[in-house]
Design a protein around this motif. Structure first.
Motif, PDB file in Angstrom:
ATOM      1  N   SER A   1      48.926  45.063  45.358  1.00 36.37           N
ATOM      2  CA  SER A   1      48.994  43.580  44.665  1.00 36.37           C
ATOM      3  C   SER A   1      50.703  43.388  44.170  1.00 36.37           C
ATOM      4  O   SER A   1      51.228  44.628  43.793  1.00 36.37           O
ATOM      5  CB  SER A   1      48.052  43.602  43.307  1.00 36.37           C
ATOM      6  OG  SER A   1      48.583  44.361  42.374  1.00 36.37           O
TER       7      SER A   1
ATOM      8  N   GLY B   1      39.353  47.304  37.517  1.00 35.17           N
ATOM      9  CA  GLY B   1      38.984  45.696  37.591  1.00 35.17           C
ATOM     10  C   GLY B   1      37.711  45.807  38.510  1.00 35.17           C
ATOM     11  O   GLY B   1      36.904  46.717  38.835  1.00 35.17           O
TER      12      GLY B   1
ATOM     13  N   MET C   1      36.136  42.960  41.410  1.00 35.76           N
ATOM     14  CA  MET C   1      36.485  41.936  42.258  1.00 35.76           C
ATOM     15  C   MET C   1      35.538  41.165  42.777  1.00 35.76           C
ATOM     16  O   MET C   1      34.410  41.621  43.233  1.00 35.76           O
ATOM     17  CB  MET C   1      37.375  42.508  43.647  1.00 35.76           C
ATOM     18  CG  MET C   1      37.711  41.568  44.687  1.00 35.76           C
ATOM     19  SD  MET C   1      38.431  42.510  46.142  1.00 35.76           S
ATOM     20  CE  MET C   1      39.776  43.259  45.504  1.00 35.76           C
TER      21      MET C   1
ATOM     22  N   THR D   1      31.246  41.635  46.379  1.00 39.16           N
ATOM     23  CA  THR D   1      31.957  42.297  44.772  1.00 39.16           C
ATOM     24  C   THR D   1      32.430  43.766  45.158  1.00 39.16           C
ATOM     25  O   THR D   1      32.007  44.255  46.180  1.00 39.16           O
ATOM     26  CB  THR D   1      30.952  42.536  43.950  1.00 39.16           C
ATOM     27  OG1 THR D   1      29.704  43.086  44.322  1.00 39.16           O
ATOM     28  CG2 THR D   1      30.426  41.025  43.560  1.00 39.16           C
TER      29      THR D   1
ATOM     30  N   THR E   1      39.744  38.351  40.635  1.00 39.14           N
ATOM     31  CA  THR E   1      39.671  39.705  39.936  1.00 39.14           C
ATOM     32  C   THR E   1      39.752  39.811  38.642  1.00 39.14           C
ATOM     33  O   THR E   1      40.729  38.668  38.114  1.00 39.14           O
ATOM     34  CB  THR E   1      40.562  40.794  40.547  1.00 39.14           C
ATOM     35  OG1 THR E   1      41.927  40.180  40.297  1.00 39.14           O
ATOM     36  CG2 THR E   1      40.375  40.957  42.310  1.00 39.14           C
TER      37      THR E   1
ATOM     38  N   ARG F   1      47.656  39.770  46.923  1.00 36.81           N
ATOM     39  CA  ARG F   1      46.589  40.879  46.983  1.00 36.81           C
ATOM     40  C   ARG F   1      46.311  41.178  48.499  1.00 36.81           C
ATOM     41  O   ARG F   1      46.567  40.126  49.379  1.00 36.81           O
ATOM     42  CB  ARG F   1      45.520  40.465  46.159  1.00 36.81           C
ATOM     43  CG  ARG F   1      45.449  40.356  44.893  1.00 36.81           C
ATOM     44  CD  ARG F   1      45.759  41.292  43.886  1.00 36.81           C
ATOM     45  NE  ARG F   1      45.667  41.075  42.623  1.00 36.81           N
ATOM     46  CZ  ARG F   1      46.606  40.801  41.611  1.00 36.81           C
ATOM     47  NH1 ARG F   1      47.795  40.404  42.229  1.00 36.81           N
ATOM     48  NH2 ARG F   1      46.511  40.557  40.540  1.00 36.81           N
TER      49      ARG F   1
ATOM     50  N   GLU G   1      40.731  42.419  35.496  1.00 40.17           N
ATOM     51  CA  GLU G   1      41.321  43.976  35.383  1.00 40.17           C
ATOM     52  C   GLU G   1      41.648  44.243  33.934  1.00 40.17           C
ATOM     53  O   GLU G   1      42.153  43.337  33.235  1.00 40.17           O
ATOM     54  CB  GLU G   1      42.572  44.242  36.225  1.00 40.17           C
ATOM     55  CG  GLU G   1      42.234  43.773  37.755  1.00 40.17           C
ATOM     56  CD  GLU G   1      43.734  43.976  38.520  1.00 40.17           C
ATOM     57  OE1 GLU G   1      43.740  44.243  39.960  1.00 40.17           O
ATOM     58  OE2 GLU G   1      44.611  43.505  37.966  1.00 40.17           O
TER      59      GLU G   1
ATOM     60  N   TYR H   1      34.770  47.433  43.046  1.00 37.77           N
ATOM     61  CA  TYR H   1      35.378  47.694  41.913  1.00 37.77           C
ATOM     62  C   TYR H   1      36.847  48.074  42.193  1.00 37.77           C
ATOM     63  O   TYR H   1      36.807  48.782  43.346  1.00 37.77           O
ATOM     64  CB  TYR H   1      34.702  49.123  41.215  1.00 37.77           C
ATOM     65  CG  TYR H   1      33.434  48.458  40.666  1.00 37.77           C
ATOM     66  CD1 TYR H   1      33.429  48.081  39.292  1.00 37.77           C
ATOM     67  CD2 TYR H   1      32.278  48.804  41.184  1.00 37.77           C
ATOM     68  CE1 TYR H   1      32.168  47.563  38.811  1.00 37.77           C
ATOM     69  CE2 TYR H   1      30.915  48.335  40.758  1.00 37.77           C
ATOM     70  CZ  TYR H   1      30.789  47.713  39.352  1.00 37.77           C
ATOM     71  OH  TYR H   1      29.886  47.636  38.826  1.00 37.77           O
ATOM     72  N   THR H   2      37.919  48.068  41.507  1.00 39.62           N
ATOM     73  CA  THR H   2      39.189  48.452  42.011  1.00 39.62           C
ATOM     74  C   THR H   2      39.765  49.352  40.822  1.00 39.62           C
ATOM     75  O   THR H   2      39.344  49.380  39.432  1.00 39.62           O
ATOM     76  CB  THR H   2      40.082  47.034  41.926  1.00 39.62           C
ATOM     77  OG1 THR H   2      40.105  46.515  40.569  1.00 39.62           O
ATOM     78  CG2 THR H   2      39.680  46.158  43.022  1.00 39.62           C
TER      79      THR H   2
ATOM     80  N   ARG I   1      39.761  49.938  46.372  1.00 50.49           N
ATOM     81  CA  ARG I   1      38.549  49.351  45.818  1.00 50.49           C
ATOM     82  C   ARG I   1      37.403  50.008  46.517  1.00 50.49           C
ATOM     83  O   ARG I   1      37.605  50.484  47.583  1.00 50.49           O
ATOM     84  CB  ARG I   1      38.713  47.948  46.240  1.00 50.49           C
ATOM     85  CG  ARG I   1      38.848  47.460  47.914  1.00 50.49           C
ATOM     86  CD  ARG I   1      37.576  46.725  48.044  1.00 50.49           C
ATOM     87  NE  ARG I   1      37.749  46.479  49.415  1.00 50.49           N
ATOM     88  CZ  ARG I   1      37.433  47.143  50.621  1.00 50.49           C
ATOM     89  NH1 ARG I   1      36.682  48.321  50.435  1.00 50.49           N
ATOM     90  NH2 ARG I   1      37.595  47.028  51.652  1.00 50.49           N
TER      91      ARG I   1
END
Length: 185
Positions: A105, A182, A184, A144, A32, A92, A34, A146-147, A137
């Motif tokens: 996390s 972030g 991922m 893949t 990841t 995580r 971020e 997005y977080t 997320r």
């Protein structure tokens, strides 16, 4: 009757094979990146100043299960005139195996100040760091996502300033709300 039995068996076995292929396999590597801000009060000369300092976090690890990935975390945290580079053990996890899932996390380790600018009269040292966070997320592809996460980062540091034969030592514990977006992979 035998043909009906074979047809039924073939139908159900093909349905099971399809159901198994729809489920996404657990990928072993997890990384990841971020970007975010550290929000908090900065007390200087008995005056509270609200600050928002940038932060960058990189996590590289091994996914043992959807709920648990273990790896190493590093990055850059900017506090006042101090640049801290954390080196930490990171954990995580994703709660659900759906497109949108809650995540957690936990990072714990040491923040070093080796990249921070020091003058001849000033010495800066990092210290222990702890950062738990919760968020969610959203998958954007097969491997893949997005977080978005919010947490509470605690970072210890120390500065020593000297003037001639006298010096001032200041031990600081930064306590900041961390908000990060972030990617991922």
């Amino acid at each position: 009757m035998r043909y009906l039995y074979l047809l039924t068996l073939l139908f159900f076995s093909s349905g099971l094979a399809q159901a198994q292929s729809d489920e996404q396999p657990v990928k072993r590597y997890m990384g990841t990146v971020e970007l975010g801000y550290l929000y908090g009060n900065n007390k200087q000369h008995d005056v509270d100043n609200f600050v928002a300092a940038p932060t960058v976090t990189l996590f590289n690890g091994i996914r043992l299960h959807r709920l648990l990935a273990i790896g190493a975390t590093t990055g850059f945290d900017f506090y006042n005139n101090l640049l801290i580079t954390p080196f930490a053990l990171g954990i995580r996890g994703e709660m659900l195996n759906t497109r949108i899932s809650p995540i957690y996390s936990i990072d714990a380790g040491y923040g070093s100040s080796f990249l921070s600018h020091e003058s001849d009269n000033e010495k800066k040292e990092g210290g222990w760091m702890f950062n738990p966070a919760l968020g969610f997320r959203v998958r954007s592809g097969n491997s893949t996502a997005y977080t978005f996460a919010a947490g509470y980062k605690t970072q210890k540091a120390e500065t020593v300033s000297s003037w001639g034969h006298s010096f001032t030592e200041q031990k600081i514990t930064f306590k900041r709300l961390s908000v990060q977006l972030g990617f991922m992979f």
